[in-house]
Design a protein around this motif. Sequence first.
Motif, PDB file in Angstrom:
ATOM      1  N   GLY A 194      31.998  10.533  11.394  1.00 48.60           N
ATOM      2  CA  GLY A 194      32.734   9.266  11.465  1.00 48.60           C
ATOM      3  C   GLY A 194      32.587   8.424  10.210  1.00 48.60           C
ATOM      4  N   VAL A 195      32.724   7.129  10.388  1.00 51.40           N
ATOM      5  CA  VAL A 195      32.733   6.229   9.233  1.00 51.40           C
ATOM      6  C   VAL A 195      31.485   5.344   9.180  1.00 51.40           C
ATOM      7  N   GLY A 196      30.472   5.695   9.977  1.00 49.50           N
ATOM      8  CA  GLY A 196      29.206   4.961   9.909  1.00 49.50           C
ATOM      9  C   GLY A 196      28.504   5.258   8.590  1.00 49.50           C
ATOM     10  N   PRO A 197      27.580   4.372   8.193  1.00 47.45           N
ATOM     11  CA  PRO A 197      26.918   4.539   6.897  1.00 47.45           C
ATOM     12  C   PRO A 197      26.123   5.836   6.755  1.00 47.45           C
ATOM     13  N   ARG A 198      25.650   6.381   7.873  1.00 43.78           N
ATOM     14  CA  ARG A 198      24.864   7.619   7.808  1.00 43.78           C
ATOM     15  C   ARG A 198      25.720   8.848   8.091  1.00 43.78           C
ATOM     16  N   LEU A 232      40.689   7.437  19.196  1.00 41.86           N
ATOM     17  CA  LEU A 232      39.712   7.362  18.104  1.00 41.86           C
ATOM     18  C   LEU A 232      39.457   8.724  17.462  1.00 41.86           C
ATOM     19  N   SER A 233      40.087   9.748  18.005  1.00 43.18           N
ATOM     20  CA  SER A 233      39.976  11.096  17.435  1.00 43.18           C
ATOM     21  C   SER A 233      40.283  11.107  15.931  1.00 43.18           C
ATOM     22  N   VAL A 234      41.203  10.262  15.504  1.00 42.72           N
ATOM     23  CA  VAL A 234      41.595  10.251  14.089  1.00 42.72           C
ATOM     24  C   VAL A 234      40.483   9.722  13.180  1.00 42.72           C
ATOM     25  N   LEU A 235      39.423   9.138  13.779  1.00 40.88           N
ATOM     26  CA  LEU A 235      38.329   8.602  12.952  1.00 40.88           C
ATOM     27  C   LEU A 235      37.366   9.684  12.474  1.00 40.88           C
ATOM     28  N   SER A 236      37.467  10.868  13.033  1.00 47.41           N
ATOM     29  CA  SER A 236      36.601  11.949  12.562  1.00 47.41           C
ATOM     30  C   SER A 236      37.112  12.448  11.213  1.00 47.41           C
ATOM     31  N   ASN A 287      33.324  21.299  11.271  1.00 50.01           N
ATOM     32  CA  ASN A 287      32.649  20.060  11.699  1.00 50.01           C
ATOM     33  C   ASN A 287      33.329  19.503  12.945  1.00 50.01           C
ATOM     34  N   LEU A 288      32.558  19.305  14.013  1.00 54.91           N
ATOM     35  CA  LEU A 288      33.060  18.606  15.203  1.00 54.91           C
ATOM     36  C   LEU A 288      32.394  17.243  15.296  1.00 54.91           C
ATOM     37  N   PRO A 289      33.037  16.285  15.949  1.00 53.20           N
ATOM     38  CA  PRO A 289      32.384  14.996  16.187  1.00 53.20           C
ATOM     39  C   PRO A 289      31.182  15.163  17.119  1.00 53.20           C
ATOM     40  N   GLY A 290      30.415  14.079  17.292  1.00 56.07           N
ATOM     41  CA  GLY A 290      29.171  14.174  18.056  1.00 56.07           C
ATOM     42  C   GLY A 290      29.317  14.045  19.558  1.00 56.07           C
ATOM     43  N   SER A 291      30.399  13.448  20.020  1.00 54.41           N
ATOM     44  CA  SER A 291      30.479  13.203  21.463  1.00 54.41           C
ATOM     45  C   SER A 291      30.609  14.524  22.226  1.00 54.41           C
ATOM     46  N   THR A 292      30.050  14.543  23.422  1.00 54.32           N
ATOM     47  CA  THR A 292      30.072  15.781  24.212  1.00 54.32           C
ATOM     48  C   THR A 292      31.509  16.179  24.555  1.00 54.32           C
ATOM     49  N   ARG A 293      32.344  15.164  24.729  1.00 53.31           N
ATOM     50  CA  ARG A 293      33.754  15.434  25.015  1.00 53.31           C
ATOM     51  C   ARG A 293      34.424  16.146  23.834  1.00 53.31           C
ATOM     52  N   ALA A 294      34.095  15.667  22.639  1.00 57.02           N
ATOM     53  CA  ALA A 294      34.677  16.278  21.435  1.00 57.02           C
ATOM     54  C   ALA A 294      34.214  17.719  21.275  1.00 57.02           C
TER      55      ALA A 294
END
Length: 162
Positions: free
Chosen positions: A74-78, A110-114, A130-137
């Motif tokens: 995502g777009v978080g600093p880490r 919010l899928s587009v934020l990955s 790379n997949l996002p972190g959420s279990t749904r993703a």
Amino acid sequence: MTSLPACVITVSDRSFSGEREDRGGPIAVGLLREAGWHCPDAEVIADGETSVADALRRAVARGVRLIVTTGGTGVGPRDETPEGTRRVITREVPGIAEELRRSGLSDTPLSVLSRGLAGVVDPAGTLVVNLPGSTRAVASGVPVVLTVARHVVDQVEGGDHS
Ligand SMILES: Nc1ncnc2c1ncn2[C@@H]1O[C@H](COP(=O)(O)OP(=O)(O)OP(=O)(O)O)[C@@H](O)[C@H]1O
Ligand SMILES: Nc1nc2c(c(=O)[nH]1)N[C@H]1C(S)=C(S)[C@@H](COP(=O)(O)O)O[C@H]1N2
């Protein structure tokens, strides 16, 4: 069909520190195993470009042919999973990441934020996604990866390199 080696890398400061159980990694591992990939339990690493690049390089060096990462896109600093991945892949396969974002819209806008990437590592013939972190993703993304992974890996290995 021969069982090929895969692995799952969970990229999460919270899971790495023990603050939150990694739930996404085991879901991905279960789906890969069900599909016939030989996949050990997920490795949990800290967020960060170097942390991700080092873990990917270790997996490629072990001969892993499919690497699924989860988290840090995502777009978080880490959130530096795409930056670490960019350092290791030699050719991007943007359509896989595009399809993950597109199909993820049925989970959340919010899928587009990955910012997740997909690409191959030559000459090892490894596909990294790379997949996002959420279990749904993870639950909705791994099947998308599985639709193309075997074909990519077979092509990279057996393709016409002339
Ligand atoms: N490995 C995981 N297992 C279960 N849920 C996760 C995991 N990684 C992320 N999530 C969840 O996905 C959502 C988005 O995650 P986000 O990328 O913001 O990670 P986070 O919660 O900041 O974790 P971290 O800081 O450790 O990366 C949050 O609801 C989070 O709880
Ligand atoms: N399919 C799917 N994609 C998704 C999500 C989701 O729940 N399902 N979450 C989104 C959210 S909320 C964020 S912030 C980004 C980045 O997540 P990451 O930093 O955990 O990788 O992925 C997005 N992609």
